[in-house]
Motif scaffolding. Structure first.
Motif, PDB file in Angstrom:
ATOM      1  N   TRP A 209       9.409  -1.824  -2.497  1.00  0.00           N
ATOM      2  CA  TRP A 209       9.158  -0.426  -2.242  1.00  0.00           C
ATOM      3  C   TRP A 209       7.980   0.209  -2.798  1.00  0.00           C
ATOM      4  N   THR A 210       7.455  -0.532  -3.888  1.00  0.00           N
ATOM      5  CA  THR A 210       6.145  -0.266  -4.440  1.00  0.00           C
ATOM      6  C   THR A 210       5.306  -0.196  -3.460  1.00  0.00           C
ATOM      7  N   THR A 211       5.286  -1.174  -2.739  1.00  0.00           N
ATOM      8  CA  THR A 211       4.289  -1.207  -1.826  1.00  0.00           C
ATOM      9  C   THR A 211       4.492  -0.378  -0.606  1.00  0.00           C
ATOM     10  N   ALA A 212       5.502   0.017  -0.057  1.00  0.00           N
ATOM     11  CA  ALA A 212       5.690   0.808   0.792  1.00  0.00           C
ATOM     12  C   ALA A 212       5.260   2.372   0.557  1.00  0.00           C
ATOM     13  N   SER A 213       5.852   2.382  -0.913  1.00  0.00           N
ATOM     14  CA  SER A 213       5.474   3.847  -1.514  1.00  0.00           C
ATOM     15  C   SER A 213       3.967   4.067  -1.766  1.00  0.00           C
ATOM     16  N   VAL A 214       3.425   3.041  -2.067  1.00  0.00           N
ATOM     17  CA  VAL A 214       1.790   3.083  -2.395  1.00  0.00           C
ATOM     18  C   VAL A 214       1.252   3.412  -1.098  1.00  0.00           C
ATOM     19  N   ALA A 215       1.475   2.767   0.004  1.00  0.00           N
ATOM     20  CA  ALA A 215       0.740   2.698   1.330  1.00  0.00           C
ATOM     21  C   ALA A 215       1.400   4.089   1.998  1.00  0.00           C
TER      22      ALA A 215
END
Length: 642
Positions: A515-521
């Motif tokens: 989710w960190t990746t998704a949230s950053v993007a």
């Protein structure tokens, strides 16, 4: 005087009186053994009945051997009767009404445990990687129709007060309804009337068999959310037909079908907000003049429920909310709404089901373990002095349970504010509901009188406290990485703390898939950035639970985010290369690079304290970098056992 008068008013559904208007909808738990009910089913449903639910609809009884699918599901066979009777006795004994659902999963029931083919209306797969189902003959259809009737009789014999027939979510009867899955050329395909023919034959057979004995209703999707599928107008037409021509006790409305990404919206996560499909639900309900209408899909709290009831719904499902806190209605009724453990719709629950594992809950690790882990924990045999270092999700959970068991607990938090990574994660686009967990843990510790000290721990400071035991929940740290030809890359924290992104181009080097990746993007894209996500694995966001991954990828692609999977990147040359084809593509105009990779555990204190003879217990990312699910679970286990 309650703040939710409609919630706490009784209602009658098909002659069955519900003590309030909130119910738990049918959902698979994977607690079954050999497709039979277990003690875990009994304890799980009884806990929610004791907690005040007006109605519990148990998970579906799968009517036919070709629908067994998951090994932990339930089969509607005579051997299931004793276990089902124990469930109904426990739920009704605790004051709730109890219905069950009967279904055939159809083409997505691939039966890997029995090596049998899935059945469907047509030989059309449910997704590109799914098995091609057997197209049902008229003889097959008669066999399955009769199986529904046998399942209905079993439900009555088991003591269920109602039976729900599943017309939605892409299960078999919905597959007949949908033009996307039904391409038959006989009298069961083509027009909506033809596509409804078989579902109505099944419904009529069940009504004839048990309609005078129990409440019989239908669950249906108001909109399939699939191109060329059953749309909202067809949903209105189907509901109006059922309401006007069949003596139903209720219609239970939700949406979506078992296709990608549609089914992800059926269990809408926090990114979609409160009651995201209530308007569509009410549009379908408006055409029902005789039949009580129930509804589901992310009624997050009792305010949401009250609003849905005020709009004319007879009852609303708060299913994930009851997974998170089985006692939410009892607490609200006692004036303790602030004590309700909130569902944040992280979808770890449904993710476990998709992985053929028993259901669990990130905020409530006691799910499925209600007998061994009661709501009120057993007192500690010898109360001690516990120092918890780190006030993130793991540390706060451990501290609260240890305090509830009688220990004297102090939390040390270097940042001075509870939450750990939640403090950053909540800043991401669509991730604000993570703060519901942080606020709950803060209120819980305050209620228990657990002090939170804003200090950074040293071994000497800890030893000066003479603790009986120490919980080290210091999390992990993401360290800036130098990128050859670029320099120091951003960390996810840099992105989520807020920057100007309009007109910029962000490269996300993803080694975590979370989710960190998704949230950053998503955060950067919503603020105007062009975003490229490059990862070595073949699937994007591989560590996000399946249902939420579907909708996250859909949403990010809608924002223009480019996913480069099975790929490597040369930042100096601003090119990305596919490792399967060697195809190389340019990444023009890069302005920023962020690296998303697992953090390093912050565990240095553990060795020093252990050498000094202090019992030290690690939890969360201080053990190894993982998700919120593992962090809270480890804190919970420690809090109950220390």
């Amino acid at each position: 005087m309650t703040a939710w008068p409609r919630v706490f008013s009784p209602v009658e559904i098909g002659g069955v009186r519900l003590r309030n208007r909130v119910f738990v909808s049918a959902h698979t738990t994977n607690f079954g053994q050999d497709f039979l009910p277990t003690d875990r089913h009994v304890a799980y449903h009884a806990e929610r009945a004791r907690g005040g639910a007006g109605l519990i609809v148990t998970e579906p009884l799968r009517v036919h051997p070709t629908s067994l699918g998951r090994a932990g599901g339930l089969a509607s066979i005579p051997a299931a009767l004793p276990g089902l009777q124990r469930i109904t006795e426990a739920v009704r004994g605790a004051g709730a009404a109890v219905f069950t659902q009967i279904t055939h999963a159809g083409r997505h029931s691939e039966n890997v445990f029995r090596r049998t083919a899935a059945w469907g209306p047509s030989a059309r797969r449910w997704n590109a990687a799914g098995s091609t189902p057997h197209a049902m003959s008229r003889r097959d259809m008669t066999e399955v129709r009769d199986a529904y009737v046998r399942a209905a009789h079993l439900a009555v014999a088991a003591g269920f007060q109602g039976v729900e027939i599943h017309f939605g979510h892409g299960h078999l009867l919905h597959q007949f309804i949908s033009p996307h899955s039904n391409v038959r050329e006989d009298s069961y395909g083509g027009s909506l009337d033809n596509r409804l023919r078989y579902p109505l034959e099944v419904l009529d057979a069940v009504l004839d068999a048990i309609g005078s004995a129990v409440a019989v209703g239908v669950r249906m999707s108001v909109d399939e959310l699939v191109a060329e599928g059953q749309d909202l107008q067809q949903g209105k037409d189907i509901a109006a037909l059922l309401d006007g021509t069949r003596p139903l006790a209720f219609l239970n409305l939700s949406l979506a079908s078992y296709t990608v990404p549609s089914i992800g919206h059926h269990v809408a996560d926090m990114s979609e907000g409160h009651t995201p499909y209530l308007a569509q639900t009410l549009a379908v309900a408006a055409g029902c003049t005789r039949t009580p209408v129930l509804a589901a899909c992310r009624f997050v709290d009792l305010d949401d429920a009250e609003r849905g009831l005020a709009a004319g719904l007879a009852a609303v499902a708060m299913t994930r909310a009851h997974i998170a806190d089985p006692h939410l209605l009892a607490k609200a009724g006692q004036g303790r709404a602030a004590d309700i453990r909130p569902c944040v719709s992280c979808n770890f629950c449904i993710g476990e089901i998709a992985g053929h594992r028993p259901i669990t809950c990130m905020v409530n690790p006691a799910v499925g373990r209600e007998t061994e882990w009661p709501e009120v924990p057993e007192p500690a045999a010898t109360p001690g002095r516990i120092v918890v270092i780190g006030g993130g999700p793991a540390g706060a959970e451990a501290a609260a349970l240890a305090a509830e068991r009688g220990h004297t607990v102090t939390v040390w938090e270097a940042a001075g504010e509870l939450g750990g990574q939640l403090r950053i994660g909540r800043r991401g686009a669509g991730r604000g509901h993570l703060d519901r967990l942080r606020r709950h843990q803060q209120r819980r510790l305050a209620r228990l009188g657990v002090p939170v000290r804003p200090r950074r721990a040293t071994a000497a400071d800890v030893l000066a406290e003479a603790p009986t035991a120490v919980v080290l929940a210091t999390g992990g740290v993401r360290r800036p990485r130098d990128i050859p030809g670029w320099g120091t890359a951003l960390t996810p924290d840099d992105v989520l703390r807020g920057r100007e992104w309009s007109g910029r181009t962000l490269l996300v080097l993803d080694d975590e898939g979370s989710w960190t990746t998704a949230s950053v993007a998503e955060t950067a894209a919503r603020c105007g950035a062009a975003v490229h996500v490059v990862s070595a694995p073949a699937a994007p966001l591989w560590a996000v639970s399946e249902y939420s991954r579907m909708t996250a990828v859909e949403r990010l692609r809608g924002l223009g985010v480019r996913f480069w999977t099975s790929s490597t990147v040369d930042v100096r040359a601003a090119t990305v290369t596919n490792s399967l084809t060697d195809a190389r593509s340019a990444l023009p105009g890069l302005t920023d690079v962020v690296v998303v990779e697992p953090p390093d555990p912050e565990d240095a204190l553990a060795g020093e304290l252990a050498e000094a003879g202090v019992p030290v217990h690690l939890a969360g990312d201080a053990v190894a970098p993982r998700s919120l699910l593992e962090a809270v679970a480890e804190g919970h286990v420690l809090g109950r056992s220390i």
